[in-house]
Enzyme design. Sequence first.
Site, short mmCIF file in Angstrom:
data_model
loop_
_atom_site.label_atom_id
_atom_site.label_comp_id
_atom_site.label_asym_id
_atom_site.label_seq_id
_atom_site.Cartn_x
_atom_site.Cartn_y
_atom_site.Cartn_z
N ARG A 297 5.05 0.73 -1.29
CA ARG A 297 3.66 1.20 -1.43
C ARG A 297 2.78 0.14 -2.06
O ARG A 297 1.64 -0.06 -1.65
CB ARG A 297 3.65 2.49 -2.27
CG ARG A 297 4.15 3.67 -1.47
CD ARG A 297 4.29 4.95 -2.28
NE ARG A 297 4.68 6.03 -1.36
CZ ARG A 297 4.83 7.30 -1.70
NH1 ARG A 297 4.64 7.68 -2.97
NH2 ARG A 297 5.17 8.20 -0.81
N TYR A 439 1.17 4.64 6.72
CA TYR A 439 2.61 4.52 6.47
C TYR A 439 2.96 4.38 4.98
O TYR A 439 2.09 4.22 4.16
CB TYR A 439 3.27 3.49 7.38
CG TYR A 439 3.00 2.01 7.31
CD1 TYR A 439 2.48 1.37 6.22
CD2 TYR A 439 3.37 1.22 8.42
CE1 TYR A 439 2.31 0.00 6.20
CE2 TYR A 439 3.20 -0.16 8.41
CZ TYR A 439 2.68 -0.76 7.29
OH TYR A 439 2.53 -2.11 7.29
N GLU A 440 4.24 4.56 4.70
CA GLU A 440 4.73 4.63 3.31
C GLU A 440 4.04 5.77 2.54
O GLU A 440 3.75 5.64 1.35
CB GLU A 440 4.52 3.31 2.57
CG GLU A 440 5.17 2.10 3.21
CD GLU A 440 6.65 2.28 3.47
OE1 GLU A 440 7.28 3.14 2.84
OE2 GLU A 440 7.17 1.55 4.34
N GLY A 441 3.82 6.87 3.20
CA GLY A 441 3.14 8.00 2.56
C GLY A 441 1.66 7.91 2.83
O GLY A 441 0.99 6.98 2.37
N GLN A 446 -0.57 10.00 -1.34
CA GLN A 446 -0.81 9.18 -2.54
C GLN A 446 -1.67 9.93 -3.54
O GLN A 446 -1.45 9.86 -4.75
CB GLN A 446 -1.52 7.86 -2.16
CG GLN A 446 -0.79 7.00 -1.14
CD GLN A 446 0.64 6.68 -1.54
OE1 GLN A 446 0.90 6.36 -2.70
NE2 GLN A 446 1.55 6.79 -0.59
#
Lengths: 599, 599
Positions: A297, A439-441, A446
């Site tokens: 992240r 992506y990555e959450g 977040q």
Amino acid sequence: MAQLIADRRDVDFVLHEQFEVAELAKNDAFAEFNRKTIDLIVTEARNLAIKEVLPLQKISDAGCEFDAGIVRVPEAYHKVYKTYCEGEWLAMSDSPEWGGQGMPKAVGLAANEYFYGACNSFMLFNMLTHGAARLVESFGTDEQKKVYLKNMYSGKWSGTMLLTEPDAGSDVGALTTVAKRNPDGTYSISGSKIFISGGEQDMVENIIHPTLARIEGAPAGTRGISLFLVPKYRVNPDGTPGEFNDVVCTGIEHKMGLHGNSTCSLTLGGKGQCIGTLIGEENKGMAAMFQMMNEARQMVGLQGFANATASFTYALDYARQRIQTKHMTDPPEAGPAAIIRHPDVRRQLMLMKSYVEGMRSLIYFNGMVQDQHHLADSAEEKERLRNLEEVLTPIIKGYITDKAFEVCSHGVQVYGGYGYIEEYPVAQLLRDTRIFQLYEGTNGIQSIDLVGRKMGMKKGTAFMAFLEEIRKTIEMGKAVPSVKPLADNVEKLFTTYTETAAILGKAAGSEKVLDAFAFTHPFLEATGDLTMAWMLLWRAAVAAPKIGQKKKDDLFYNGQVTTARFFINTQLPITAGRLAAIQVMDGAAIAMEDASFGG
Amino acid sequence: MAQLIADRRDVDFVLHEQFEVAELAKNDAFAEFNRKTIDLIVTEARNLAIKEVLPLQKISDAGCEFDAGIVRVPEAYHKVYKTYCEGEWLAMSDSPEWGGQGMPKAVGLAANEYFYGACNSFMLFNMLTHGAARLVESFGTDEQKKVYLKNMYSGKWSGTMLLTEPDAGSDVGALTTVAKRNPDGTYSISGSKIFISGGEQDMVENIIHPTLARIEGAPAGTRGISLFLVPKYRVNPDGTPGEFNDVVCTGIEHKMGLHGNSTCSLTLGGKGQCIGTLIGEENKGMAAMFQMMNEARQMVGLQGFANATASFTYALDYARQRIQTKHMTDPPEAGPAAIIRHPDVRRQLMLMKSYVEGMRSLIYFNGMVQDQHHLADSAEEKERLRNLEEVLTPIIKGYITDKAFEVCSHGVQVYGGYGYIEEYPVAQLLRDTRIFQLYEGTNGIQSIDLVGRKMGMKKGTAFMAFLEEIRKTIEMGKAVPSVKPLADNVEKLFTTYTETAAILGKAAGSEKVLDAFAFTHPFLEATGDLTMAWMLLWRAAVAAPKIGQKKKDDLFYNGQVTTARFFINTQLPITAGRLAAIQVMDGAAIAMEDASFGG
């Protein structure tokens, strides 16, 4: 000639004047990284990035090729990848014991700013290799480290991250990939994974896939997930790649951007021949993956920032070159002028500069926090710094990538109609950047992480540590007379912000919880705005006292103070409006009946 | 099945409940357009759009082909273009004398919402043909009308708009294309034009290029520009296309989106054989072109809106289909739920709905203003309505296209990672939409038009007419008890807005002019926000009294009130912040020295 990717003067300002990174060299761990060495590293990275990596950017847009399970990266990648690996750039801030360079994170980030800004889709391969390797370093057995780590830090083997499945994205706990215990302690893996960046490629000898799967009989949801190392080719006892491990790439995605990185669908164990080894403990896969995901992240924040700084340097250069005959030049009768002299173009360039420089400071600051964590003696200080990093992570990932997309869109706008044409670099930067919000959450995730997890974490001490850092900078700004009015304005917003955080936190723990969670993203945005103001105020407080010493530096330092002034006086009033809306916390979005959305 | 492109219930609500378009039929000019006919038209347009035009969207992304001066549109366009022309959809609201359908603008816009939302790059050909034809209708001689008009309104010939040159974009006055008088009254044209949408294509028999050029010896700048009709093939005395007129397409652009419309570079008179005829008066070309440009600007607003509504309907449908196992469902223990139940997804859907519905109302309202202008008896009323249209134009072009891009970006975000994949429709909609902020005058230009031209126009009476309309709606809202609190909130913002407009207007006429012009875009954004609130309040005031009458309508009407509540209570506080920043009017962007931007 105009600078490319990033303004070196500003990079140096942040490293040496705002954060005094070379001071780290007073500690044994970083003894060799004095100012001269740091500058040399950044210069080398910059040269390599501009000369070798940047030319890949346009090429990368043509995409990777997929053919019967094989993925071919753009041909030009191969030579650059070799140079990049030979230069040992992949593991700059990692343990020398396993092939890392052991340099401060903050320095590595400065180097990476150039690499990522040069070609994000090329660098994404390396980013994932590094993340996967770090996972092995943190959770692997000595055996696993010996087999995998050096090969990954050197770039001989690459790494990925196998989480997502067609029906398990943000909802990781829904995954269905299965691991079956074998008598020899290994596991037979079977399942399908999608959206695997770099899941298949042809620059490396082997690909290591850290894979989330559920051991037969394990609990449902995230509590039953374990993590496995699944290589593309099984590893022989001598460490060389052996037979194919039944990890088959079934296709690559056709995306809006970032074409030069293969986004793969992988089938594991389609023929029952896929073997993985457990890494970490059974059913504790999520915790291990979270470490990797947190690093990822932060790196995604860097990816967004790097494209933003690249777009800004292009737009600035264009605005200086592009001549128009009239409108608002100063004085109006002066005749043809570059469009940088147009107020609305300036407004956009100022916004871009504010964000880019605020982001740079935030990202390097987060690197410094980790470097200080590495050096800290007391458990208490280590804890404080780790907490700080935890709070900064969703801001770096969520806010920076949102604003990076905005910055890249301004980049297109400054180019006018040319911005929409793919011959110019800003269009691709905008397309490439859109993925970082996903992506990555997703950035929604977040914002939930910030409000639902980080704000209340450890009884609020983590969040307090974050606020305390901002307060320190406000005091620092108040002590510099020419900057004090700006510090006062930041302080005013800071007060409203802390009040709002309290209101939101309280609501999130009450029966108004759903209403509150419809405001996590606005709160993340306000948090990010405040963070930008914090960083820009800090810069101004460092720069202002130096004005008038060296004429050639004055332009730069004046620019720092004026940029802080621009952001604090033209953008923070909007943030105040955001905070006011959060305080009202109208529950309309939740009150709305599903069917009333129409359709 | 979910609706595509637009929510028909909402289209009907705006046409028949908010604006009562069928009332126009009381006038002779629109006598045949009663409710039944209007509904039939919208239904026919919707059917054609969904069945024939929508399938072109994905195909269009593959782009047009260019080969040695020839441009081939996607093969599938041809049949649909024929159907579209046979249905006489190109000139819905134009004079029946020249082949138009004479329907109210508001109705034509509803039909066009479906067509443009189905495939903007296909429709752009028709949009430009229509605009060019309108130019001939307004400024052409009877001779020119006879030769060109019917062929264009029927779609047999297409039209374009030749303004931009490599060094004359926003700065039109810098153009260098030359017109040389011939003894027979025609002109020989020579020059190069770029960014010509539909400049060359193969669906039509002839292409008519309204072209800006400077007659030899004419003054520099915009005062020396004349407008010419330049056909691709010269027109024979019998009206058929004759010999090639030396208008050569030298290439098409490779763009971020809108691939299915050819963006051409044209060389005129490369062999000295390009003949044009003057349209309107010598050196008055800009005034004529401005009429076309104003219509085009309104249509670009429609283009943006149409993609936004398409993206919203896709995202809404996806959010209802996509199941995730947990997080914030209501109640939390209820198990798997569609992501529409997630607060942050709802927040985004509410934002999308607010903007899309506010835009729809604004665009149809502008159509109604023009219909009323057409019907108005008094010169005074005609003037008032024309003024209103003048003020609305930069809001429609500038604000709507900015927000359309945001809406389309939310569309991508709601889809999660899938949103970035080109197999899903939202990625292309985002790419296609980015151009609308740029062409027909960048949105920076729109904001300058609003502040520098429209606000002060006719001693401020035009702007006052705009404000008066908002005030009427506020009073209307205050008269509906359940809507009054929302009306009060809009009124509060309205007061701040008018104060801010006065401050900005005053500054723009003072020595602070450059500072002021660094705030035209923020002011446009605040104006647009207020306009959305105005339209949503209006909708709520119409809907609220109808709640409780028919159960099946309650979901819709409640949705109207809740959407207004969402926008007014969660977004207007941010607008208030924007206005506060404008009032402070910090001059940092202007004070900044060019060199201090860095690079």
